[in-house]
Each structure stands twice: as structure tokens, then as C-alpha cells.
Design a protein around this motif. Structure first.
Motif, PDB file in Angstrom:
ATOM      1  N   ARG A 245       6.469  -5.405  -0.039  1.00 54.14           N
ATOM      2  CA  ARG A 245       5.713  -5.648   1.201  1.00 54.14           C
ATOM      3  C   ARG A 245       5.995  -4.559   2.226  1.00 54.14           C
ATOM      4  NH1 ARG A 245       7.569 -10.885   0.246  1.00 54.14           N
ATOM      5  NH2 ARG A 245       9.131 -10.666   1.888  1.00 54.14           N
ATOM      6  N   ASP A 249       3.269  -1.964   3.815  1.00 54.75           N
ATOM      7  CA  ASP A 249       3.036  -1.835   5.255  1.00 54.75           C
ATOM      8  C   ASP A 249       3.238  -0.396   5.720  1.00 54.75           C
ATOM      9  OD1 ASP A 249       2.407  -4.465   5.455  1.00 54.75           O
ATOM     10  OD2 ASP A 249       4.294  -5.110   6.350  1.00 54.75           O
ATOM     11  N   THR A 383       8.222  -8.011   7.725  1.00 55.35           N
ATOM     12  CA  THR A 383       8.733  -6.643   7.584  1.00 55.35           C
ATOM     13  C   THR A 383       8.986  -5.971   8.931  1.00 55.35           C
ATOM     14  OG1 THR A 383       6.502  -5.688   7.563  1.00 55.35           O
ATOM     15  CG2 THR A 383       7.440  -6.355   5.440  1.00 55.35           C
TER      16      THR A 383
END
Length: 420
Positions: A245, A249, A383
Motif C-alpha cells: 500500500r 501511494d 500509510t
């Protein structure tokens, strides 16, 4: 009288020289014709030929010299009209002219704006008390160096970082100049880059260390323990998902920065996009015991933009509301038209009724890796980049986001999209 640059003078001299070189050939040719044909023994032919030869010999050397002399006169007159005050005013950076006693002789408008009162006669050592500035002034005025530069930090009213260069002006004038080059934005970008690398490294190092530790345990004490092996493998899978993730991102941010100034050219049905986002996050809301409520204005809701990017914006905001506003029991998605600003907008508000966000966190909440609560964010598989991605997408769409929150009453994120 128009100013004449060095390039202009060289060009003019070259044209004149080529012209008179051609004239020399013409005069010499005419003289040869007169001598050869003699025009029937005319008495005037030979004297005229001699005159033409003399003209060809002397005129070419005289004319370019006069042009060059005229160019020098124009240059001298132009420079005489220039004064140090005019030159200082033309410089965008703060500039201060001072004398051998380190007192101000003249300061341009940028210096007044940056440092306040800079009246003639002001003592520079009293104005700039930093040791590095004192040493710079001393070294230049004493003649130890012809020019020098130092870094100087101005603390008030806001912190600014300057690269200050000092040098003498001309020869025998006993005047000196200080030029302040603002480095604040460059330093801020460098600091952000360093913080970003440090944060990204930390975010990746933590799951990697966890995975490495579990691998070591599985190869050692837990080698023959099925229950421990299953538990550790599940944790390792969660950690690898977290790294995936984070990398996704980071790549999204990189792509957005590469096309930051490329304006989207399509139109998006905002109603249909929001319905799709709500449907896709229905399982998350249901698992958290939340009800997603809609309050959409009537009529068409088409806005200029990129559907996939706007979907990512609202998905991120609604997902945050579902994760961090579970205690409120509901999330409200509102769409309204607004004419409060200079141009009409379509405002989409996603509001939760959870614990809310403290006021001191709101200005920084869209920064990369900034978290209000680190442990809660990691527990929710965040995140720290989601709102930064939202901000970048909205900037590309010439839109903005506003955040309102009160402790104990939830938070509301409003996206203001241009209607036209």
C-alpha cells in the motif's frame, strides 16, 4: 537617445566595414576602366583615375573609425545617465550600498520590504548583529578580500534564510554593496525532501524488520509449531500488504507530481461517481457499524475533471471517515452548489461524527506521513499519504479542500470543485 549595446555596435561596424570594402572594389574598378580605355585620350581620364585610387585607399579606413568613435560616445552618454539608485532599483533582491564606515548610503525597495527602515546613515553592524555578518563586513571593508559571501538567517517577523554577498563597487569609490539572495524556499524544499526520505525509509523499515524477525523465528524455535507458524505467516502477510500500500501511494504521488500542471479535459458526473464510491465502501461501513447517509442537491452535477482521480479523492475521504469515525455511528455525504467565492463551485462534504481532530493538527494534516495518532493510523492500515494524494489531485483540478472539526463532534472534509 537610444542605448547602444556592445552587440549592436559590433553589428553596425561589421555592416559598415563590408559596405566600404565593396566601395573600394568599385572605385578601383572604375580607375582601371579609365586607365585602360582612356576614353579617347581625354585629358581628364588619368587625373580622375588617380583621385579614385586615392579615395579607395583612404576612405575605407576613415569611415569605420568614425562609426566606432560614435558608438563609444553613445555608450559613454548612456552610462552617464545611469545612477547607482536606478541600478539598485532594478535589482529584485534586497540590495544595500554602504561606505567604508559600514553605514548605509542607499537601500533599494526590496531591502526596505525585507528589513524595515534602512535610512542613509544607519550603521550596518548595529542592524545585522549576527557574527557572520560582522565578519563579512569587516573582511570586505578592510580590503582582505574583494568579495565574499555568507549564509544569514533573519528570525523576525518570520524566519528567512539568505545567501549574502558583499563586494566593493568600482575602483577608488570607497563604496561597497550587499546583496541578499533569499534561500528560504530552497531550504524548505530540501528539508521536505530529507523528511520525506527519512519517513519513507522508516515506514518501509518497520515492516521489513518485523518480517525478518518472524522468518528467523520460523526457522528456529517455531520450526515445528503449526499454531505459531500460522500466526506468524498471517502477520507477515499483513506487513507485506502494508508495504505494498505504501509503495502504491508513493507511485500515485509521483505520477501526480509529473502531471501537476496538466489540466483535466473531460467532464465527470459527480453524482454517479459518489454513488460508486459509497457502494464500493459499503462493506467497510457495514463492518464498522456505520450508516452512510446522502444529501445531494437536485439537478445535473457535471464538473470538469478526471473521473478516476476524483474517485480516488472521495474514496480516500470516505474511507477515513469510516475508519476514524466509527464511534459516531453514521457518515454524511453532502453535495451542494455554492456561489460564495469569485467563481461558482460544487461542494462535496464528507462528515463523520467521531472523536474529531484537534485544531493544532488541521493545518498539517495534508502533509506527507503526518498523522494525528500514529498508533491508531497504523492499526487502521493507513500509510500517512492519503490526504497528501487528495491535495495533489485537487490542485491539478484547480480545486481545494477545507477541514472543519471540533473535539468530540467529528470532522468535516469539504472539496470545493469548480463548476465551470
Amino acid at each position: 537617445m537610444a542605448d547602444v549595446t556592445g552587440e549592436d555596435r559590433r553589428s553596425a561596424n561589421g555592416v559598415v566595414a563590408r559596405f566600404w570594402e565593396g566601395r573600394w572594389h568599385l572605385l578601383a574598378g572604375l580607375a582601371a576602366v579609365l586607365v585602360v580605355y582612356d576614353f579617347g585620350g581625354a585629358a581628364w581620364a588619368l587625373p580622375l583615375a588617380l583621385v579614385l585610387v586615392l579615395a579607395a585607399a583612404f576612405v575605407p579606413t576613415m569611415r569605420p573609425q568614425r562609426v566606432a568613435e560614435k558608438a563609444r560616445v553613445v555608450e559613454a552618454e548612456g552610462l552617464q545617465r545611469l545612477s547607482g539608485e536606478y541600478l539598485a532599483a532594478a535589482v529584485a533582491d534586497p540590495l544595500i550600498i554602504f561606505d567604508g564606515a559600514t553605514t548605509v548610503v542607499h537601500a533599494n525597495a526590496a531591502a526596505f520590504a525585507a528589513f524595515g527602515g534602512m535610512a542613509p546613515g544607519l550603521s550596518l553592524p548595529l542592524k545585522f548583529r549576527a557574527p557572520e555578518m560582522q565578519a563579512l563586513l569587516d573582511s570586505v571593508v578592510s580590503g582582505k578580500v574583494a568579495s565574499d559571501a555568507v549564509d544569514y538567517v533573519e528570525k523576525l517577523p518570520v524566519e528567512r534564510v539568505y545567501r549574502v554577498s558583499a563586494s566593493s563597487v568600482g575602483h577608488g569609490t570607497e563604496l561597497y554593496v550587499l546583496v541578499f539572495k533569499d534561500q528560504s524556499e530552497t531550504r524548505r524544499i530540501d528539508r521536505m525532501r530529507a523528511d520525506f526520505i527519512a519517513n519513507a525509509s522508516h515506514e518501509l523499515r518497520t515492516p521489513l524488520a518485523s518480517i525478518a524477525g518472524f522468518i528467523e523465528t520460523l526457522r528456529g524455535p517455531a520450526r515445528n509449531d503449526p499454531a505459531a507458524r500460522e500466526q506468524f505467516l498471517q502477520i507477515m502477510q499483513n506487513q507485506t500488504s502494508r508495504m505494498a500500500r505504501l509503495i502504491d501511494d508513493l507511485l500515485s504521488l509521483s505520477r501526480l507530481e509529473m502531471k501537476a500542471y496538466l489540466k483535466p479535459g473531460a467532464r465527470v458526473d459527480l453524482r454517479q461517481t459518489l454513488e460508486s464510491v459509497i457502494d464500493s465502501l459499503a462493506p467497510l461501513a457495514r463492518d464498522g457499524g456505520l450508516v452512510v447517509e446522502r444529501d445531494f442537491v437536485e439537478g445535473a452535477l457535471d464538473v470538469p475533471g478526471d473521473r478516476d482521480e476524483l474517485f480516488q479523492v472521495f474514496e480516500n475521504l470516505l474511507e477515513n471517515a469510516c475508519k476514524y469515525g466509527q464511534s459516531g455511528g453514521r457518515v454524511l455525504v453532502t453535495v451542494a452548489r455554492s456561489t460564495a467565492g469569485p467563481e461558482p463551485t460544487v461542494d462535496v462534504t464528507i462528515r463523520d461524527f467521531g472523536p474529531g481532530i484537534a485544531e493544532e493538527h488541521i493545518p498539517r494534516i495534508t502533509e506527507r506521513f503526518y498523522r494525528v495518532d500514529v498508533e491508531t493510523s497504523r492499526a487502521q492500515k493507513g500509510t500517512g499519504l492519503g490526504l497528501s494524494i487528495v491535495k495533489h489531485i485537487l490542485t491539478r483540478h484547480h480545486a481545494r479542500i477545507s477541514i472543519r472539526s471540533e473535539i468530540g463532534k467529528g470532522a468535516a472534509f469539504t472539496v470545493h470543485l469548480p463548476a465551470n
